[in-house]
Design a protein around this motif. Structure first.
Motif, short mmCIF file in Angstrom:
data_model
loop_
_atom_site.label_atom_id
_atom_site.label_comp_id
_atom_site.label_asym_id
_atom_site.label_seq_id
_atom_site.Cartn_x
_atom_site.Cartn_y
_atom_site.Cartn_z
N LEU A 245 46.79 42.45 50.02
CA LEU A 245 46.21 41.13 49.84
C LEU A 245 44.87 41.02 50.54
N GLN A 246 44.78 41.65 51.74
CA GLN A 246 43.52 41.64 52.48
C GLN A 246 42.42 42.34 51.70
N ALA A 247 42.75 43.47 51.12
CA ALA A 247 41.76 44.20 50.34
C ALA A 247 41.33 43.40 49.11
N ALA A 248 42.29 42.74 48.46
CA ALA A 248 41.97 41.96 47.27
C ALA A 248 41.10 40.76 47.62
N TYR A 249 41.39 40.12 48.74
CA TYR A 249 40.60 38.96 49.17
C TYR A 249 39.18 39.38 49.54
N THR A 250 39.07 40.53 50.22
CA THR A 250 37.75 41.03 50.60
C THR A 250 36.91 41.34 49.38
N ALA A 251 37.55 41.92 48.37
CA ALA A 251 36.81 42.34 47.18
C ALA A 251 36.55 41.20 46.20
N LEU A 252 37.29 40.10 46.32
CA LEU A 252 37.19 39.02 45.34
C LEU A 252 35.82 38.35 45.40
N ASP A 253 35.18 38.27 44.26
CA ASP A 253 33.90 37.56 44.12
C ASP A 253 34.08 36.55 42.98
N CYS A 254 34.31 35.31 43.34
CA CYS A 254 34.60 34.27 42.34
C CYS A 254 33.38 33.94 41.48
N ARG A 255 32.22 34.44 41.83
CA ARG A 255 31.05 34.20 40.99
C ARG A 255 31.12 34.97 39.68
N LYS A 256 31.96 35.99 39.64
CA LYS A 256 32.10 36.81 38.45
C LYS A 256 33.29 36.33 37.63
N GLU A 257 33.05 36.03 36.37
CA GLU A 257 34.08 35.44 35.52
C GLU A 257 35.30 36.35 35.39
N GLN B 153 36.50 38.50 37.53
CA GLN B 153 37.31 38.48 38.75
C GLN B 153 38.02 37.14 38.91
N ARG B 154 37.36 36.05 38.52
CA ARG B 154 38.02 34.74 38.59
C ARG B 154 39.25 34.70 37.71
N ALA B 155 39.14 35.29 36.53
CA ALA B 155 40.26 35.27 35.59
C ALA B 155 41.44 36.07 36.12
N LYS B 156 41.17 37.12 36.91
CA LYS B 156 42.24 37.98 37.40
C LYS B 156 42.76 37.57 38.78
N ALA B 157 42.07 36.62 39.44
CA ALA B 157 42.50 36.19 40.77
C ALA B 157 43.89 35.55 40.68
N GLY B 158 44.82 36.12 41.39
CA GLY B 158 46.17 35.58 41.38
C GLY B 158 46.94 35.83 40.11
N GLU B 159 46.45 36.72 39.26
CA GLU B 159 47.12 36.98 37.99
C GLU B 159 48.51 37.58 38.25
N GLY B 160 49.50 37.03 37.58
CA GLY B 160 50.86 37.54 37.71
C GLY B 160 51.61 37.03 38.92
N ALA B 161 50.96 36.19 39.74
CA ALA B 161 51.63 35.69 40.95
C ALA B 161 52.70 34.67 40.58
N LYS B 162 53.82 34.75 41.27
CA LYS B 162 54.90 33.79 41.06
C LYS B 162 54.70 32.60 41.99
N PRO B 163 55.34 31.48 41.69
CA PRO B 163 55.19 30.32 42.57
C PRO B 163 55.60 30.60 44.01
N THR B 164 56.48 31.57 44.22
CA THR B 164 56.94 31.88 45.57
C THR B 164 56.06 32.90 46.29
N ASP B 165 55.01 33.40 45.63
CA ASP B 165 54.14 34.42 46.20
C ASP B 165 52.95 33.79 46.91
N THR B 166 52.43 34.51 47.90
CA THR B 166 51.10 34.20 48.45
C THR B 166 50.09 34.78 47.47
N THR B 167 49.03 34.02 47.17
CA THR B 167 48.14 34.44 46.09
C THR B 167 46.70 34.08 46.40
N LEU B 168 45.80 34.53 45.53
CA LEU B 168 44.38 34.22 45.63
C LEU B 168 43.99 33.26 44.52
N ALA B 169 42.91 32.50 44.74
CA ALA B 169 42.45 31.55 43.74
C ALA B 169 40.98 31.26 43.97
#
Length: 588
Positions: free
Chosen positions: A223-235, A237-253
């Protein structure tokens, strides 16, 4: 002058000009409204003017979820979304086992409609564990720096205004959780409440005890690596942020702040779901001057969950005292919490405009789709074929109208002028109202609606014929024209009202139980049926009363259509004196 008989309106007989003036004023007002609004032609449906056709493909983690029941439910929700503001004549229908086709007529904001149908509206309330402006350099201080030196980024939903959630309880003078705002106004021109990538993700995913398992540590590192790499300015990456996460998971957005910058988040497991929201509405707040806001009412179970999460978050430091309202993986609001809210409702206020507030309320009100959908194709539909069909339909309508007029002239002669004038008034009212309904309730005129208008010609002409035949019956019984008109009207009125009521009831039932183009036919038929009653009462009857005073009609001219000889009228009824009884019975 003799007083009118009981039960008969004197004003209706002596002042028909008032009714004529009223309907002419209505026509003038509607016409003026057309030109004032800049809409002088009716809004056309996709089959006449073209539009946008969107093909959506269902997708789900469980293939068994893609079934007929879920597809039909999705169609119903999408149809209510795109037609949420009125009769926009958008078509939503299934194609095959996993595709849905959405046809949006020209004149509708196609981009807005695409968002409405494509958004699956999976709403969750998640605690914020860490957040920073996407692309900003990582800072060494932790997210819990003091409020004097740290400013929170503003979320997109509230822009630069106050974001609050209030309970439904009655405020009191003492300190209480009832009726209190979540916390202070959000700041403009924000700087991130930044943390280093490592510290942010550590807060997001670290285990509550030092004896965390290696599996949890691996997940935290991922999760740390994904958060570090996440750039929400790129469409992408925004679309894939938190993809597949369940309601019970910690996720990115991802979300945006008031400055238009993309903000990235680490969010904890969902505490409240969209299904816990019972109702959402867009309202304009005139009392506090907050402008447009979205209010939400929770279910009984949702109220308890909402009180629980706000109670927990109120004990934390920023940003861990915030909860994010996440709609399909995007953060639309992230208010801070200072105390538990137990009232069962909340409101989101800020610099919403009317469209933004209604769009958000519309999506929240209609809830989550049972399936997720991928936009497979978007195509523009031309109106060439529809234009040809409309041209052919108008020709057929003109031929039918011409035959009706010819029949009226040959059979009713002078009375046909009243019928033709009434048809023109009905046409003017119908055209003006349909034109104004386009920008107000998004009514679109399609081919079935044109058919409904053509059918209405017959319904309107039938009302005139009923009235004329009643007048002729009175003349056949030996009455002159003026009393014949007044005696015929009550009888004709009852017949016309019953006939139009049946037509309107059929149109109403058809409108309720159908969707799409058939609704256009039913709506037009119902509208023209109501206008038929208006025209007959306010135009045809008063005009007939006025013309009955003219010698051409009153004397039964051969071309008036009321010639007593042609109608086979009986001689006028005269009272004769009965012969006196003979004085002598023998003479009898």
């Amino acid at each position: 002058m003799a007083a009118p008989k009981k039960g008969r309106s004197a004003s209706a007989q002596s002042r028909p000009g008032r009714s004529l003036a009223l309907i002419l004023i209505a026509i003038a007002a509607l016409t003026g409204g057309m030109f004032a609004s800049g809409n002088t032609t009716p809004r056309l449906g996709i089959d006449l003017a073209g539009g946008t056709s969107i093909t959506l493909e269902a997708k789900s983690g469980q293939e068994s979820a893609i079934n007929k029941t879920n597809m039909n439910t999705a169609v119903d929700i999408m149809n209510r979304r795109v037609n949420g503001l009125g009769v926009s004549e958008a078509e939503v229908q299934t194609q095959g086992d996993r595709n849905i086709i959405v046809n949006i007529p020209k004149g509708t904001n196609s981009e807005q409609a695409r968002k409405q149908v494509g958004t699956t509206a999976k709403l969750y309330f998640r605690p914020v564990l860490a957040t920073e402006v996407s692309g900003a350099a990582a800072a060494s201080p932790t997210p819990s720096t003091s409020s004097s030196s740290s400013k929170k980024a503003t979320d997109k939903a509230t822009d630069e205004a106050t974001e609050k959630a209030t309970s439904s309880g009655t405020p009191s003078a003492t300190a209480t959780s009832q009726g209190r705002a979540v916390t202070d106004a959000l700041k403009d021109d924000p700087t991130p409440s930044a943390s280093s990538s490592a510290s942010a993700s550590a807060k997001a995913s670290s285990s509550p005890s030092p004896s965390a398992s290696s599996g949890a540590e691996a997940e935290a590192a991922k999760l740390q690596a994904a958060y570090t790499a996440l750039d929400c300015r790129k469409e992408g990456q925004r679309a894939k942020a938190g993809e597949g996460a369940k309601p019970t998971d910690t996720t990115l957005a991802c979300g945006t702040n008031s400055g238009g910058q993309w903000q990235k988040y680490v969010l904890g497991p969902a505490e409240v779901a969209g299904t816990d929201v019972k109702k959402a509405s867009a309202v304009y707040d005139t009392q506090s001057g907050a402008g447009w806001k979205v209010t939400m009412d929770f279910t009984s179970g949702g109220s308890k969950k909402f009180a629980s999460i706000t109670g927990k978050l109120a004990k934390n430091q920023e940003p861990q005292n915030q909860f994010a309202i996440v709609l399909d993986g995007s953060v639309v609001s992230d208010p801070r919490v200072t105390e538990a809210l137990t009232g069962g409702n909340a409101e989101i206020s800020g610099s919403f405009d009317q469209t933004e507030a209604k769009d958000l309320a519309n999506v929240l009100s209609y809830g989550a789709l049972p399936l997720s959908f991928r936009e497979q194709s978007v195509t523009t539909v031309t109106a060439a074929l529809g234009g040809e069909q409309l041209h052919a339909g108008l020709i057929a309508g003109a031929i039918g109208l011409a035959l009706v007029v010819i029949y009226l002239v040959l059979y009713y002669r002078g009375l046909s002028l009243i019928a033709i004038a009434s048809l023109l008034v009905s046409a003017a009212l119908t055209y003006a109202i349909m034109t104004l309904l386009g920008p107000t309730i998004h009514f679109a005129l399609n081919l079935p609606a044109v058919c409904g208008a053509i059918v209405a010609i017959g319904i309107t002409a039938d009302s005139f014929i009923v009235f004329f035949e009643r007048i002729r019956d009175e003349i056949r019984e030996g009455r002159t024209l003026r009393p014949a008109v007044e005696r015929a009207w009550p009888r004709a009125r009852r017949t016309i009202l019953v006939s139009d009521f049946v037509s309107f009831l059929a149109a109403a039932v058809l409108f309720i139980v159908t969707v799409g183009k058939v609704q256009g036919f039913a709506f037009t038929l119902g509208l023209t049926t109501v206008l038929d009653v208006v025209v007959v009462f306010l135009f045809t009857k008063p005009l007939m009363t006025i013309l009955a005073r003219k010698q051409f009609f009153a004397n039964g001219h051969s071309w008036s259509g009321l010639d007593p000889k042609r109608l086979g009228a009986q001689p006028p009824l005269r009272r004769t004196r009965r012969p006196s009884a003979p004085a002598d019975p023998k003479e009898a």
